[in-house]
Design an enzyme around this catalytic site. Structure first.
Site, PDB file in Angstrom:
ATOM      1  N   SER A  68       7.343  26.301 -14.092  1.00 52.25           N
ATOM      2  CA  SER A  68       8.501  25.894 -14.404  1.00 52.25           C
ATOM      3  C   SER A  68       9.172  26.004 -15.919  1.00 52.25           C
ATOM      4  CB  SER A  68       8.805  24.548 -13.736  1.00 52.25           C
ATOM      5  OG  SER A  68      10.051  24.314 -13.341  1.00 52.25           O
ATOM      6  N   LYS A 124       8.187  29.237 -18.223  1.00 52.88           N
ATOM      7  CA  LYS A 124       8.982  30.080 -19.144  1.00 52.88           C
ATOM      8  C   LYS A 124       8.161  29.951 -20.422  1.00 52.88           C
ATOM      9  CE  LYS A 124      13.173  27.316 -17.673  1.00 52.88           C
ATOM     10  NZ  LYS A 124      13.237  27.807 -16.406  1.00 52.88           N
ATOM     11  N   GLN A 167      20.029  29.076 -11.593  1.00 53.87           N
ATOM     12  CA  GLN A 167      20.451  28.740 -13.027  1.00 53.87           C
ATOM     13  C   GLN A 167      20.700  30.066 -13.761  1.00 53.87           C
ATOM     14  OE1 GLN A 167      16.789  27.198 -14.960  1.00 53.87           O
ATOM     15  NE2 GLN A 167      18.176  25.885 -16.241  1.00 53.87           N
ATOM     16  N   HIS A 196       8.047  23.241  -5.236  1.00 58.85           N
ATOM     17  CA  HIS A 196       7.926  23.846  -6.552  1.00 58.85           C
ATOM     18  C   HIS A 196       6.548  23.252  -7.421  1.00 58.85           C
ATOM     19  CE1 HIS A 196       9.464  25.212 -10.289  1.00 58.85           C
ATOM     20  NE2 HIS A 196       9.812  24.269 -10.648  1.00 58.85           N
TER      21      HIS A 196
HETATM   22  C1  MCU Z   1      12.491  26.165 -13.289  1.00 59.24           C
HETATM   23  O1  MCU Z   1      12.175  25.324 -14.677  1.00 59.24           O
HETATM   24  C2  MCU Z   1      12.935  24.367 -14.639  1.00 59.24           C
HETATM   25  C3  MCU Z   1      14.579  24.697 -14.696  1.00 59.24           C
HETATM   26  O2  MCU Z   1      14.701  25.610 -15.348  1.00 59.24           O
HETATM   27  C4  MCU Z   1      15.367  23.542 -14.867  1.00 59.24           C
HETATM   28  O3  MCU Z   1      16.840  23.946 -14.681  1.00 59.24           O
HETATM   29  C5  MCU Z   1      14.943  22.133 -14.126  1.00 59.24           C
HETATM   30  O4  MCU Z   1      15.795  21.115 -14.537  1.00 59.24           O
HETATM   31  O5  MCU Z   1      13.702  21.914 -14.260  1.00 59.24           O
HETATM   32  C6  MCU Z   1      12.831  22.854 -13.819  1.00 59.24           C
HETATM   33  C7  MCU Z   1      11.462  22.423 -14.337  1.00 59.24           C
HETATM   34  O6  MCU Z   1      10.881  22.549 -15.232  1.00 59.24           O
HETATM   35  O7  MCU Z   1      10.913  21.609 -13.001  1.00 59.24           O
HETATM   36  C8  MCU Z   1       9.612  21.061 -13.234  1.00 59.24           C
END
Ligand code: MCU
Length: 391
Positions: free
Chosen positions: A208, A212, A254, A341
């Site tokens: 997530s 990145k 996003q 996720h």
């Molecule tokens: C997918 O990663 C992120 C996402 O970019 C964010 O918008 C969200 O708030 O959190 C995701 C994440 O890190 O989930 C654990």
């Protein structure tokens, strides 16, 4: 354009399990001004900013340098090189690292869980904690990225050990600061044989937001042998332009304009582009190109917010760069659905095992043709260039 390799630092035999190539191409000077296109198509990875074409593998290395400069100037902020002093020590199960620059000093440590035997062992650096199964013949290096650069909303901009060293006003976003720390972990692994880790066989993962981070680290740190970004979505494996186009089609996805408000992953330099991603000089297919020819398995999920069409199209375009280099199978992408996720599903296991076997365990496992994506992800709609065969 043809540029030549001038200094082969580490001879490699590219058989089934290539080790990290460290070559030094002789490139023209890197520009500090970048084109300002206005196109929803993904930029041509094979055309230099001056309009000349990438013809050789060495040209691609030079192209990657100008791409890196553009991505730092427009999205990531500056990625600093090795500080004037980096020292490391091994004790118990921890590798402790000290970095000094301009009279300032920071220390951080990573926990290393190792297989039995003396090593040196392959390893995977996990941002936060591993969200995918790391086999027990590969060491797990647990990296607390949040202490290097915080990621808790706008108030956390410029906070963390990276910023203690370089100043809270440094241009780096959190993704860049973490990649800098991964580079220092590699320094420490190289200078500390007692840690028992093989520096030529180190992968990086995170899920997530940390996915990145893992993707950007694989792109910026060329000593990483295998990138395993997991469900990185927007800001990682997705392309900004495709995510905007999907948003315009009504998807709950996003985009750049959302991400710059949510958190401090990117440099404030990115704010100027967040509502005009068509004007970026590059897009994230070229981050995959920066990892090439090293190993890269992009692990995604079918969740609207991550942008399954965007990550699929973007990484298919990235894989064309691997194809041009004659190593399409050094990159794979797998976008399984039907799981929560960051809950790694059984139906991505064989791809993960194949990439770990080949790139970290030096086995002759095939990683051929791994492109598992949802339907409706034809890359042809998003590109207006062809893929050369680089000599
Ligand atoms: C997918 O990663 C992120 C996402 O970019 C964010 O918008 C969200 O708030 O959190 C995701 C994440 O890190 O989930 C654990």
């Amino acid at each position: 354009m043809k540029y030549s390799i001038v200094l082969p630092l580490l001879a490699t035999t590219v058989l089934a399990a290539p080790v990290v190539e460290q070559r030094q191409a002789s490139c023209p000077s890197i520009p500090s001004n970048f084109p300002n296109p206005n196109t929803a198509k993904l930029p041509n990875p094979f055309k230099f900013f001056d309009g000349s074409m990438v013809e050789t593998k060495e040209d691609m290395e030079c192209r990657n340098r100008e791409v890196s400069a553009a991505v730092q100037a427009q999205e990531l902020g500056e990625f600093p090189g090795k500080p004037s002093s980096v020292t490391a020590s091994w004790s118990g199960d921890r590798l402790s690292i000290n970095a000094r620059e301009n009279g300032k000093s920071i220390s951080f440590s990573v926990q290393v869980r190792k297989p039995g035997g003396s090593g040196p062992h392959p390893a995977i650096i996990a941002y936060g904690f591993p969200s995918l199964p790391i086999p027990n013949n590969v060491a797990t290096i647990t990296f607390n990225n949040d202490e290097i650069a915080q990621q808790s909303g706008q108030g956390s901009r410029g906070r963390g050990k990276f910023f203690d060293l370089y100043g809270s006003g440094h241009s780096a976003g959190a993704l860049t600061a973490w990649a800098w720390a991964v580079d220092r972990i590699m320094d420490a692994i190289e200078s500390t044989p007692a840690a028992g880790i093989n520096p030529a066989r180190v992968g990086v993962t995170g899920c997530s937001r940390n996915g990145k981070g893992a993707f950007v680290a694989a792109a910026l740190v060329d000593r990483i042998a295998l990138g395993l970004p997991q469900e990185s979505g927007s800001g990682g494996a997705a392309c900004w332009r495709v995510s905007d186009s999907e948003k315009n089609k009504g998807k709950n996805i996003q985009t750049a304009s959302q991400i710059v408000g949510e958190n401090v992953w990117f440099s404030t330099r990115f704010n100027a582009f967040s509502r005009s991603t068509n004007t970026l000089a590059t897009d994230h297919h070229q981050l995959a190109g920066m990892v090439a020819p090293r190993g890269l398995l992009v692990i995604e999920n079918v969740i609207d917010w991550l942008g399954p069409v965007s990550t699929s199209v973007c990484m298919k375009a990235g894989r064309l760069i691997y194809k041009a280099l004659g190593v399409p199978d050094n990159m794979g992408l797998t976008g399984a659905n039907g799981h929560n996720h960051c809950q790694f599903p059984g139906n991505q296991q064989s791809e993960l095992t194949a990439f770990i076997n080949r790139f970290l365990l030096n086995m002759t496992t095939s990683t051929a043709n791994i492109e598992k994506t949802p339907g409706g992800t034809d890359v042809g709609q998003y590109i207006d260039w062809t893929t050369p065969t680089l000599t």
